[in-house]
Design an enzyme around this catalytic site. Structure first.
Site, PDB file in Angstrom:
ATOM      1  N   HIS A   1       0.847  -1.202   0.000  1.00 29.35           N
ATOM      2  CA  HIS A   1       0.000   0.000   0.000  1.00 29.35           C
ATOM      3  C   HIS A   1       0.881   1.250   0.000  1.00 29.35           C
ATOM      4  CE1 HIS A   1      -3.995   1.964   1.268  1.00 29.35           C
ATOM      5  NE2 HIS A   1      -3.125   2.952   1.064  1.00 29.35           N
TER       6      HIS A   1
ATOM      7  N   HIS B   1       1.268   5.022  -2.471  1.00 33.56           N
ATOM      8  CA  HIS B   1       0.760   5.822  -3.602  1.00 33.56           C
ATOM      9  C   HIS B   1       1.930   6.413  -4.382  1.00 33.56           C
ATOM     10  CE1 HIS B   1      -3.490   5.823  -2.242  1.00 33.56           C
ATOM     11  NE2 HIS B   1      -2.912   5.584  -1.088  1.00 33.56           N
TER      12      HIS B   1
ATOM     13  N   HIS C   1      -9.795   1.372   0.154  1.00 31.11           N
ATOM     14  CA  HIS C   1      -9.500   2.155   1.358  1.00 31.11           C
ATOM     15  C   HIS C   1     -10.784   2.187   2.193  1.00 31.11           C
ATOM     16  CE1 HIS C   1      -6.078   3.848  -0.877  1.00 31.11           C
ATOM     17  NE2 HIS C   1      -5.673   4.420   0.224  1.00 31.11           N
TER      18      HIS C   1
ATOM     19  N   GLU D   1     -10.398   3.646   7.612  1.00 29.50           N
ATOM     20  CA  GLU D   1      -9.194   4.403   7.990  1.00 29.50           C
ATOM     21  C   GLU D   1      -9.650   5.537   8.916  1.00 29.50           C
ATOM     22  OE1 GLU D   1      -7.310   6.467   4.768  1.00 29.50           O
ATOM     23  OE2 GLU D   1      -5.475   6.874   5.902  1.00 29.50           O
TER      24      GLU D   1
ATOM     25  N   HIS E   1      -5.954  -0.015   5.191  1.00 29.09           N
ATOM     26  CA  HIS E   1      -6.026   0.446   6.588  1.00 29.09           C
ATOM     27  C   HIS E   1      -6.958  -0.448   7.419  1.00 29.09           C
ATOM     28  CE1 HIS E   1      -3.773   4.095   5.507  1.00 29.09           C
ATOM     29  NE2 HIS E   1      -4.513   4.109   4.415  1.00 29.09           N
TER      30      HIS E   1
ATOM     31  N   ASP F   1       2.327   4.193   2.606  1.00 30.99           N
ATOM     32  CA  ASP F   1       1.186   4.971   2.117  1.00 30.99           C
ATOM     33  C   ASP F   1       1.654   6.164   1.259  1.00 30.99           C
ATOM     34  OD1 ASP F   1      -1.466   5.420   1.719  1.00 30.99           O
ATOM     35  OD2 ASP F   1      -1.915   6.123   3.745  1.00 30.99           O
TER      36      ASP F   1
HETATM   37 ZN    ZN Z   1      -3.631   5.012   0.854  1.00 30.79          ZN
END
Ligand code: ZN
Length: 406
Positions: free
Chosen positions: A53, A55, A251, A254, A275, A333
C-alpha cells in the site's frame, strides 16, 4: 489515506532529513527523537520486505519535482530541496484540507508530462529497492496524472494530450525499467476516487487493458463518507472487476466507520482492505474478517499523521491485529508527505509496539501470500522470503522426511 474534494486521492509522503524534523513519538517511554535520526541511524528489519500500500504520487522525490518544474518553466513556492520539503511534508497530525494542500503544491508539475511520469515510476522502484523491498504494489489514479480525456481536468492544468490510458502505459514502462535496473518486482493498482464515480468504469477498463503489462488490481480511495449507495459508479466498476478476474482492494475504515469496511467486503467484494483500523469497532465484522483471513494494509506512520489513529503508537490497532494473528502488511502509504521511509514504519513497530523479528517475518510472508500476483509467481515470492529468512531448511527437511516416509 486518500484524498478527496476537487483534487481527489490519497495524502501523504517521504524522505527524511527535514531541518526541523521535530516529529516526536507521543506516549513513548523513550526519549523524543526526530524522524531524521531514526531513518539515518536504524533499520527496523534488515531483510527482504513486501509493500502493498503505497501511492506513486505520494512517493515522489522532492529533487524530481524541482527538476521537472525547472524544465517545464513552472514556478514553485520554493527553489531548494529543503524549502520544497517544508511545503510538502506534514509533521503533526493534520486536517484533510492540509493534506490536500500538500498534493496541490506539486501535482501540477508532474501531471500531463510524459517524461516526468515515466521518471517517477522508475525512481520509485529504485527507492523501494534501496529499502530492501523485493516486491511492491504501487497505486495511483491515472486520471489525476492526465490532462485530456478526464473531466474535470485536475490541478488547474490546461487541456493537453495526455490521457489516463497513456498515463498507465507510461507508468508501466517506468516500473518495468526500474525492475530491470534494480532487480525487484513492481506491479501497479489503479485507483478510483470516491468523489469521482464517473471515472470508475474507465479505471476498470484500464485494469483490463493493462492486466498483462503490470496492472494487478483496482482500488477505491478518497473521502469515506461518500458511500457506494450514493455513488453506484464504483459498485458497477467493482462488479465488472470481479467478473473479469481483476483483484480488488478498497480504502476503508481508515477514518471512516466499520460500516465502510463492511460495504467494501460485501458490496465491492474487496479482497484486501486499505487500513481497516475501525473494523475493530465492530467485533462481529472483525471476527468474520479474521475467519476469512482478510488482509489489512496497515500504514503506521500515515495513520498517526492523518489523524486516523490515536497518536500514541502503543495504542495502535495493529497491536490487536498482531495479537489475533491477523493477516496484515506494514506500508508507507505516502512517504513524501510524511517525510518517512518503510524503515521508519518498521522501527516504529519495533520500538513502540513491541514487534519482533519473528512477527516481521510472519507479516511479510502473509503479505506475499496476499499479493495480487498470479499463483505461480506468488509461490515463488513466498519461497524467496522463506529462503531469505532462513526458513527454507525446515521445508527441505520436511520434504525429505516426506519422501523417505513415502
Ligand atoms: Zn492510501
Amino acid at each position: 489515506m486518500a484524498m478527496l474534494g476537487l483534487t481527489g486521492r490519497s495524502l501523504k509522503s517521504r524522505h527524511s532529513f527535514c531541518a526541523i524534523s521535530s516529529f516526536t513519538f507521543i506516549g513513548s517511554h523513550r526519549r523524543a527523537f526526530t524522524m531524521a535520526e531514526h531513518v539515518t541511524e536504524q533499520i527496523g528489519f534488515n531483510k527482504p520486505k513486501i509493500e502493498l500500500h503505497v501511492h506513486l504520487d505520494g512517493a515522489l522525490r522532492v529533487e524530481t519535482i524541482l527538476d521537472v518544474a525547472k524544465r517545464r518553466g513552472i514556478t514553485l513556492p520554493a527553489r531548494t530541496v529543503e524549502g520544497m520539503k517544508q511545503i510538502c511534508v506534514i509533521h503533526q497530525p493534520a486536517t484533510l484540507t492540509e493534506f490536500l494542500g500538500k498534493f496541490a503544491a506539486y501535482m501540477h508539475v508532474i501531471a500531463g508530462d510524459r517524461e516526468a511520469i515515466k521518471r517517477i515510476a522508475r525512481e520509485f522502484v529504485e527507492d523501494k529497492a534501496k529499502e530492501g523491498v523485493i516486491y511492491v504494489e504501487v497505486r495511483y489514479s491515472p486520471h489525476l496524472l492526465a490532462n485530456t480525456d478526464v473531466e474535470p481536468i485536475p490541478w488547474n492544468q490546461k487541456e493537453g494530450d495526455l490521457s489516463p490510458d497513456e498515463v498507465v502505459h507510461l507508468v508501466n514502462q517506468g516500473l518495468a525499467e526500474g525492475e530491470a535496473a534494480y532487480k525487484i518486482k513492481a506491479r501497479s493498482i489503479l485507483c478510483c476516487m470516491r468523489h469521482m464515480p464517473s471515472w470508475s468504469m474507465d479505471v476498470v477498463e484500464l485494469c483490463k487493458k493493462y492486466k498483462k503489462s503490470g496492472v494487478v488490481a483496482i482500488d477505491l480511495a478518497g473521502d469515506e463518507s461518500l458511500n457506494c449507495e450514493a455513488f453506484p459508479g464504483h459498485r458497477m466498476a467493482y462488479e465488472e472487476a470481479a467478473r473479469c478476474g481483476i483483484h480488488r482492494t478498497v480504502h476503508a475504515g481508515e477514518v471512516g466507520p466499520a460500516s465502510v469496511v463492511k460495504e467494501a467486503v460485501e458490496v465491492l467484494k474487496a479482497e484486501r482492505i486499505g487500513h481497516g483500523y475501525n473494523t475493530l469497532k465492530d467485533q462481529v465484522l472483525y471476527k468474520q474478517l479474521l475467519e476469512q483471513n482478510m488482509h489489512f494494509e496497515v500504514c503506521p506512520i500515515s495513520s498517526k499523521l492523518t489523524g486516523a489513529c490515536h497518536p500514541d503508537f502503543t495504542e495502535h490497532p495493529v497491536i490487536t491485529f498482531r495479537k489475533d494473528k491477523a493477516n496484515y502488511s506494514l506500508n508507507t502509504d505516502d512517504p513524501l508527505i510524511f517525510n518517512s521511509t518503510l524503515h521508519l514504519d518498521y522501527i516504529t513497530a519495533k520500538d513502540y509496539m513491541g514487534f519482533t523479528e519473528e512477527e516481521f517475518k510472519r507479516l511479510n510472508i502473509n503479505s506475499a501470500n496476499s499479493s495480487f500476483l498470479p499463483e505461480r509467481e506468488k509461490k515463488d515470492l513466498v519461497n524467496k522470503l522463506y529462503e531469505a529468512y532462513g526458513m527454507v531448511e525446515n521445508t527441505v527437511f520436511l520434504n525429505e522426511a516426506l519422501i523417505k516416509s513415502a
